[in-house]
Scaffold this active site. Structure first.
Site, PDB file in Angstrom:
ATOM      1  N   ASN A 246     -21.391  -1.509  -2.183  1.00  0.00           N
ATOM      2  CA  ASN A 246     -21.273  -0.987  -0.964  1.00  0.00           C
ATOM      3  C   ASN A 246     -20.885  -1.879   0.361  1.00  0.00           C
ATOM      4  O   ASN A 246     -21.878  -2.467   1.077  1.00  0.00           O
ATOM      5  CB  ASN A 246     -22.693  -0.534  -0.575  1.00  0.00           C
TER       6      ASN A 246
ATOM      7  N   CYS B 273     -20.602   0.974  -9.422  1.00  0.00           N
ATOM      8  CA  CYS B 273     -20.448   2.179 -10.063  1.00  0.00           C
ATOM      9  C   CYS B 273     -20.248   2.165 -11.643  1.00  0.00           C
ATOM     10  O   CYS B 273     -20.353   3.172 -12.385  1.00  0.00           O
ATOM     11  CB  CYS B 273     -19.323   3.067  -9.416  1.00  0.00           C
TER      12      CYS B 273
ATOM     13  N   ASP C   3       0.821  -1.179  -0.160  1.00  0.00           N
ATOM     14  CA  ASP C   3      -0.130  -0.102  -0.060  1.00  0.00           C
ATOM     15  C   ASP C   3       0.994   1.419  -0.107  1.00  0.00           C
ATOM     16  O   ASP C   3       2.086   1.091   0.418  1.00  0.00           O
ATOM     17  CB  ASP C   3      -0.814   0.172   1.354  1.00  0.00           C
TER      18      ASP C   3
ATOM     19  N   GLN D 182     -33.464   7.772  -0.957  1.00  0.00           N
ATOM     20  CA  GLN D 182     -32.574   7.059  -1.925  1.00  0.00           C
ATOM     21  C   GLN D 182     -32.366   5.452  -1.599  1.00  0.00           C
ATOM     22  O   GLN D 182     -32.292   5.341  -0.277  1.00  0.00           O
ATOM     23  CB  GLN D 182     -31.388   7.778  -2.355  1.00  0.00           C
TER      24      GLN D 182
ATOM     25  N   TYR E 271     -14.866   7.575 -11.629  1.00  0.00           N
ATOM     26  CA  TYR E 271     -14.497   6.446 -11.089  1.00  0.00           C
ATOM     27  C   TYR E 271     -15.265   5.282 -11.517  1.00  0.00           C
ATOM     28  O   TYR E 271     -14.595   4.406 -11.959  1.00  0.00           O
ATOM     29  CB  TYR E 271     -15.166   6.498  -9.533  1.00  0.00           C
TER      30      TYR E 271
ATOM     31  N   SER F  13     -16.595  -1.912  -9.429  1.00  0.00           N
ATOM     32  CA  SER F  13     -17.691  -1.471  -8.561  1.00  0.00           C
ATOM     33  C   SER F  13     -18.940  -1.589  -9.160  1.00  0.00           C
ATOM     34  O   SER F  13     -19.010  -1.370 -10.425  1.00  0.00           O
ATOM     35  CB  SER F  13     -17.105  -0.086  -8.254  1.00  0.00           C
TER      36      SER F  13
ATOM     37  N   GLU G  49     -14.940   8.184   3.982  1.00  0.00           N
ATOM     38  CA  GLU G  49     -16.061   7.409   4.401  1.00  0.00           C
ATOM     39  C   GLU G  49     -17.242   7.252   3.609  1.00  0.00           C
ATOM     40  O   GLU G  49     -17.761   8.059   2.923  1.00  0.00           O
ATOM     41  CB  GLU G  49     -16.344   7.729   5.766  1.00  0.00           C
ATOM     42  N   LYS G  50     -17.961   5.808   3.717  1.00  0.00           N
ATOM     43  CA  LYS G  50     -19.167   5.609   2.985  1.00  0.00           C
ATOM     44  C   LYS G  50     -20.442   5.990   3.892  1.00  0.00           C
ATOM     45  O   LYS G  50     -20.250   5.936   5.203  1.00  0.00           O
ATOM     46  CB  LYS G  50     -19.211   4.202   2.512  1.00  0.00           C
ATOM     47  N   ALA G  51     -21.482   5.649   3.372  1.00  0.00           N
ATOM     48  CA  ALA G  51     -22.658   6.025   4.225  1.00  0.00           C
ATOM     49  C   ALA G  51     -22.841   5.242   5.480  1.00  0.00           C
ATOM     50  O   ALA G  51     -23.045   5.989   6.608  1.00  0.00           O
ATOM     51  CB  ALA G  51     -24.031   5.785   3.335  1.00  0.00           C
TER      52      ALA G  51
HETATM   53  P1  NAD Z   1      -9.672   1.826   0.888  1.00  0.00           P
HETATM   54  O1  NAD Z   1      -9.744   3.323   0.247  1.00  0.00           O
HETATM   55  O2  NAD Z   1      -9.951   1.577   1.997  1.00  0.00           O
HETATM   56  O3  NAD Z   1      -8.365   0.873   0.163  1.00  0.00           O
HETATM   57  C1  NAD Z   1      -7.905   1.422  -0.917  1.00  0.00           C
HETATM   58  C2  NAD Z   1      -6.071   1.267  -0.536  1.00  0.00           C
HETATM   59  O4  NAD Z   1      -5.360   1.612  -1.659  1.00  0.00           O
HETATM   60  C3  NAD Z   1      -5.784   2.265   0.307  1.00  0.00           C
HETATM   61  O5  NAD Z   1      -5.193   1.889   1.512  1.00  0.00           O
HETATM   62  C4  NAD Z   1      -5.054   3.321  -0.442  1.00  0.00           C
HETATM   63  O6  NAD Z   1      -3.909   3.704   0.582  1.00  0.00           O
HETATM   64  C5  NAD Z   1      -4.471   2.425  -1.392  1.00  0.00           C
HETATM   65  N1  NAD Z   1      -3.777   3.144  -2.595  1.00  0.00           N
HETATM   66  C6  NAD Z   1      -4.202   4.201  -3.125  1.00  0.00           C
HETATM   67  N2  NAD Z   1      -3.567   4.690  -4.117  1.00  0.00           N
HETATM   68  C7  NAD Z   1      -2.295   3.992  -3.805  1.00  0.00           C
HETATM   69  C8  NAD Z   1      -1.304   3.868  -4.868  1.00  0.00           C
HETATM   70  N3  NAD Z   1      -0.753   4.992  -5.673  1.00  0.00           N
HETATM   71  N4  NAD Z   1      -0.422   2.748  -4.393  1.00  0.00           N
HETATM   72  C9  NAD Z   1      -0.655   1.757  -3.600  1.00  0.00           C
HETATM   73  N5  NAD Z   1      -1.620   1.946  -2.762  1.00  0.00           N
HETATM   74  C10 NAD Z   1      -2.620   2.640  -3.055  1.00  0.00           C
HETATM   75  O7  NAD Z   1     -10.965   1.297  -0.308  1.00  0.00           O
HETATM   76  P2  NAD Z   1     -11.553  -0.127   0.013  1.00  0.00           P
HETATM   77  O8  NAD Z   1     -12.958   0.045   0.343  1.00  0.00           O
HETATM   78  O9  NAD Z   1     -10.724  -1.125   0.819  1.00  0.00           O
HETATM   79  O10 NAD Z   1     -11.829  -0.784  -1.514  1.00  0.00           O
HETATM   80  C11 NAD Z   1     -10.729  -1.433  -2.121  1.00  0.00           C
HETATM   81  C12 NAD Z   1     -10.861  -1.855  -3.609  1.00  0.00           C
HETATM   82  O11 NAD Z   1     -12.483  -2.143  -3.703  1.00  0.00           O
HETATM   83  C13 NAD Z   1     -11.001  -0.553  -4.357  1.00  0.00           C
HETATM   84  O12 NAD Z   1     -10.571  -0.844  -5.749  1.00  0.00           O
HETATM   85  C14 NAD Z   1     -12.512  -0.021  -4.451  1.00  0.00           C
HETATM   86  O13 NAD Z   1     -12.551   0.793  -5.864  1.00  0.00           O
HETATM   87  C15 NAD Z   1     -13.066  -1.352  -4.592  1.00  0.00           C
HETATM   88  N6  NAD Z   1     -14.441  -0.856  -4.187  1.00  0.00           N
HETATM   89  C16 NAD Z   1     -14.953  -0.835  -2.802  1.00  0.00           C
HETATM   90  C17 NAD Z   1     -16.134  -0.647  -2.623  1.00  0.00           C
HETATM   91  C18 NAD Z   1     -16.522  -0.455  -1.307  1.00  0.00           C
HETATM   92  O14 NAD Z   1     -17.889  -0.594  -0.889  1.00  0.00           O
HETATM   93  N7  NAD Z   1     -15.511  -0.589  -0.269  1.00  0.00           N
HETATM   94  C19 NAD Z   1     -17.201  -0.490  -3.648  1.00  0.00           C
HETATM   95  C20 NAD Z   1     -16.712  -0.837  -4.886  1.00  0.00           C
HETATM   96  C21 NAD Z   1     -15.526  -0.945  -5.378  1.00  0.00           C
END
Ligand code: NAD
Length: 338
Positions: A192, A134, A48, A232, A163, A132, A205-207
């Site tokens: 979500n 999305c 990370d 919604q 996104y 996602s 943060e999310k909802a």
């Molecule tokens: P999060 O933001 O908690 O985790 C993402 C991590 O990626 C973070 O720790 C961040 O520091 C790291 N990161 C960002 N840029 C970076 C870089 N340049 N190099 C290395 N690391 C980097 O998000 P999450 O909720 O754990 O989501 C994980 C994955 O799931 C993502 O791809 C997100 O788009 C996808 N996603 C999540 C949700 C959800 O509801 N949480 C929904 C749809 C998709």
């Protein structure tokens, strides 16, 4: 156009001591996945751009702080690895992804392109991509009583600006790598995901986490701010179900994008009432209509998930929210005492 493989699926078991990489291992889903895969007996490297905020760094066998927008760092990350779980992304809740588009698209395209190319060159066997909900078109999500979204609904495309477009393009890019180079690809569309040990303040943060924080900070009878008119709708999937879904999908033969989400639709008002009930507080709602709300309604159709994985998310929203609220309540109380 979704590259799906309708062949009879088999979910094989994970070979123990398999060497796996989790990118985004300092984030919400990533650090939970590190723990999950360690418990399955894997050797896990976490990567990370920052250290994990809510879990010990040594849960992974090795944790490297690397910026994955840089190709050489991706080569370091995948060295000696058999399977890659690519969860790293610059992302956040609806407030974040609607305010920050250029950086999100640029960073995530760089991360996704560099990781898949480095994986190919290093001879990685299989790669998981976290897409996602999305990606689904806005024209199918204009009504709170939304028809649940099937995987094929992603086309004709009209995803979330920024996104969502990036996720849809990256899905195709990963499938192109599979088609042209034989790198095995698995793609989940998360709906979500929520749970403890994730962002609950600071803007990403999310909802469920944002509402839990507001409710934890409120006194009985207070008014809390809600983005939008509360009508919604969404579905919410607890983190443990998400991990099981990732694991089953990664060990399956299915190569097309697959929904991983709950199909229980709730209004934001309903979500607030549930969390307030867990907190034992009577609260008034103040609707902030000028705040971003995203699409009007979104739900997951789990027909394909049930067929392919012989499973679907099962943890109730009540149970998941209770665990999430209790964890956030502890964090907020600690911060208030400090
Ligand atoms: P999060 O933001 O908690 O985790 C993402 C991590 O990626 C973070 O720790 C961040 O520091 C790291 N990161 C960002 N840029 C970076 C870089 N340049 N190099 C290395 N690391 C980097 O998000 P999450 O909720 O754990 O989501 C994980 C994955 O799931 C993502 O791809 C997100 O788009 C996808 N996603 C999540 C949700 C959800 O509801 N949480 C929904 C749809 C998709």
């Amino acid at each position: 156009m979704n590259g799906s493989n309708e062949a009879k699926n088999t979910v094989s078991s994970l070979a123990s001591h398999e060497r796996v990489l989790v990118t985004g291992a300092g984030g919400f889903i990533g650090h939970h996945l590190v723990r999950f895969l360690k418990n399955k007996g894997c050797w896990v490297r976490g990567v990370d751009i920052k250290e994990p905020e809510y879990s010990p760094i040594n849960e992974a066998d090795e944790f490297l702080v690397l910026d994955l927008r840089n190709f050489e760092n991706c080569e370091t990350a995948v060295r000696g690895i058999e399977k890659v779980y690519n969860l790293a992304a610059n992302m956040g809740g609806i407030g974040f992804i609607t305010a920050v588009k250029a950086d999100v698209v640029r960073d995530n395209i760089l991360i996704n392109a560099n990781i898949v190319e480095a994986s190919r060159l290093a001879g990685v066997k299989r790669i998981f991509y976290s897409s996602s909900a999305c990606v689904y078109p806005k024209y199918k999500q204009g009504d709170p009583e939304v028809i649940p979204l099937k995987e094929e609904d992603a086309h004709p495309a009209d995803p979330e600006d920024g996104y969502g477009w990036e996720k849809l393009l990256s899905e195709r890019m990963y499938l192109n790598f599979q088609e042209d180079y034989g790198l095995e690809v698995r793609i989940a569309r998360f709906h979500n995901i929520y749970g403890p040990e994730g962002a609950y303040d600071g803007g990403r943060e999310k909802a469920p986490a944002a509402l839990s924080r507001k409710i934890a900070l409120a006194k009985d009878g207070d008014e809390i701010a809600i983005w939008g008119d509360g009508k919604q709708t969404r579905s919410f999937c607890y983190i443990d179900d998400c991990l099981e879904g990732i694991h089953r999908l990664m060990e399956s033969n299915f190569t097309g994008p697959l929904n991983i989400g709950s199909d229980r639709l709730v209004t934001v008002d309903g979500l607030v009432d549930m969390i307030s009930g867990i907190a034992g507080k009577n609260l008034k709602k103040k609707y902030e209509l000028d705040k971003p709300q995203g699409v009007r309604g979104r739900n997951s159709d789990n027909t394909l998930c049930k067929k392919i994985l012989e499973w679907e998310p099962a943890i109730s929203l009540e149970e998941g929210l209770k665990k999430t609220y209790e964890w956030i309540h502890v964090q907020v109380s600690r911060a208030n005492k400090a």
